[in-house]
Design an enzyme around this catalytic site. Sequence first.
Site, mmCIF file in Angstrom:
data_model
loop_
_atom_site.group_PDB
_atom_site.id
_atom_site.type_symbol
_atom_site.label_atom_id
_atom_site.label_comp_id
_atom_site.label_asym_id
_atom_site.label_seq_id
_atom_site.Cartn_x
_atom_site.Cartn_y
_atom_site.Cartn_z
ATOM 1 C CG ASP A 1 35.901 51.324 -7.061
ATOM 2 O OD1 ASP A 1 36.134 50.437 -6.217
ATOM 3 O OD2 ASP A 1 35.523 51.075 -8.215
ATOM 4 N NE ARG B 1 40.365 42.199 -4.698
ATOM 5 C CZ ARG B 1 39.969 43.052 -5.637
ATOM 6 N NH1 ARG B 1 40.802 43.410 -6.592
ATOM 7 N NH2 ARG B 1 38.752 43.533 -5.617
ATOM 8 N NE ARG C 1 41.250 50.374 -2.753
ATOM 9 C CZ ARG C 1 40.714 50.200 -3.943
ATOM 10 N NH1 ARG C 1 39.403 50.280 -4.085
ATOM 11 N NH2 ARG C 1 41.467 49.934 -4.975
ATOM 12 N N GLY D 1 40.697 42.256 -10.268
ATOM 13 C CA GLY D 1 39.606 41.411 -9.783
ATOM 14 C C GLY D 1 38.505 41.289 -10.824
ATOM 15 N NE ARG E 1 30.206 46.040 -16.100
ATOM 16 C CZ ARG E 1 31.025 46.059 -15.048
ATOM 17 N NH1 ARG E 1 32.294 46.428 -15.195
ATOM 18 N NH2 ARG E 1 30.591 45.694 -13.852
#
Length: 455
Positions: free
Chosen positions: A320, A121, A351, A92, A24
Amino acid sequence: MPAKPSTTSVPSISCPPDKSITHRVLFLAAMARGRSRVVRPLLSGDTRATMDCLAGLGVRFHESGDVVEVDSPGIAGWHRRPSAPLYAGNSGTTARFLAGVLSACPGMEAVITGDASLSRRPMRRVLDLLEQAGATSAASDTLPVTVHGRRLKAFDVRSPHGSAQVKTAMVLAALTCDGVSRVTLPDGSRNHTEILCANLGLPVTASREGGVETITVHGPAEINPFEVTVPGDPSSAAFIVAAALLSGTGVIIRGVCGNPLRSAFLDVLDQAGVVIQRAPVASHEFTEPAEDWVVEAAATRGVMRPAGEIPAAWVPAIIDEIPVLATILAFAPGRSLFRGVGELRVKESDRLAGTIRLLEAAGCAARAIGDDLEIAGGLTPAALKSFEFDPAGDHRLAMAAMVLEMVSEFVAQKTCTISDRSCVEVSFPDFPAVLTSLRNSAQTSSPSRKRGILS
Ligand code: S3P
């Protein structure tokens, strides 16, 4: 940042910088015209992908020690026709943020590509909203995406995904629009963009009601160059915690971002009876409050219980950490159930399947029931198998496997095979060195290995 012995002989590890915040900061610094300074950014595969893509747009980076200076002509001065596709690698976050901001750049003609994993993805979750906002791009659901940028009008869009990547893609676009834009989405995803924008005095506000959050952006915003220091990454810290807990060594992890939307990992551990102490860091140098995490030696011994049911509402805040949590909970004396974790199927790999594969290979039964993940628990160091595991290029699966491997080798003297470790580069390049130093410390404090985990 390998562990350094502290004065109390408990290893003290400086937490690797936060990946989400680094992305960011780099994007906002690139949108500003002039020179920004980023202190302690994460320099890893994913964040370098962001830097490379921004460099393709004409932004320059100077690295010196733990500072990266970002020199940008500002978004208005970005190359409108980058000479090569913008390659987001495995990231991503990079691909989705790019799709957002480039769609709102008039005259932009750019192609976003990625590696084999990223090319599988979903991008539609961002592109659909951008199209509702009047943007045009050429893509099915996956990369490559060709962006035809244009000046967007202020928009009001609603996302069915509680995704911080989607939210941020739209906020970055909205910062360039003339008027008041809104993005509404299920509540609970990380809010680093909103916090950073507020710190930089940008007109971005958030409100929450009834499980839904709305981000409002009063554009267009002028972004001035800035300096920030990036706090540590709780998702990386989670792997250090797991290694310490399961090898029975104490550790202090310094400077972890204390954002509650990132530390729900600790709430799940708490629910399993494992308490990690948190000490606020007094310094105001970071973009967000930071804290030290203190793992007591043998914190799991005799106290760990199954985590029971972990509600779907927690998932955005632990998304995550689920593979590493599953790894820890495999050693709980009974069943734990994560509700509503279907989103794991579209991460850097599937995952959900990968986590189940890993636990099964190590000797703990686990299964998907619809979108839920059930972990039977009951694993003991003695029952831990000497497993072979292919992380399918997924950094978080590789690190979870490396933690289990350490336990298996250290406590049960069994050898494991992990077919690819290099993917840890994506988020935590120093992880192998950190594991080695923790292992050495566990060996010193518990040479007989009898004080290992959970006994
Ligand atoms: C991220 C948001 C999460 C997370 C990813 C990083 C971010 O993804 O899983 O690792 O930096 O915004 P989603 O936004 O898809 O939930």
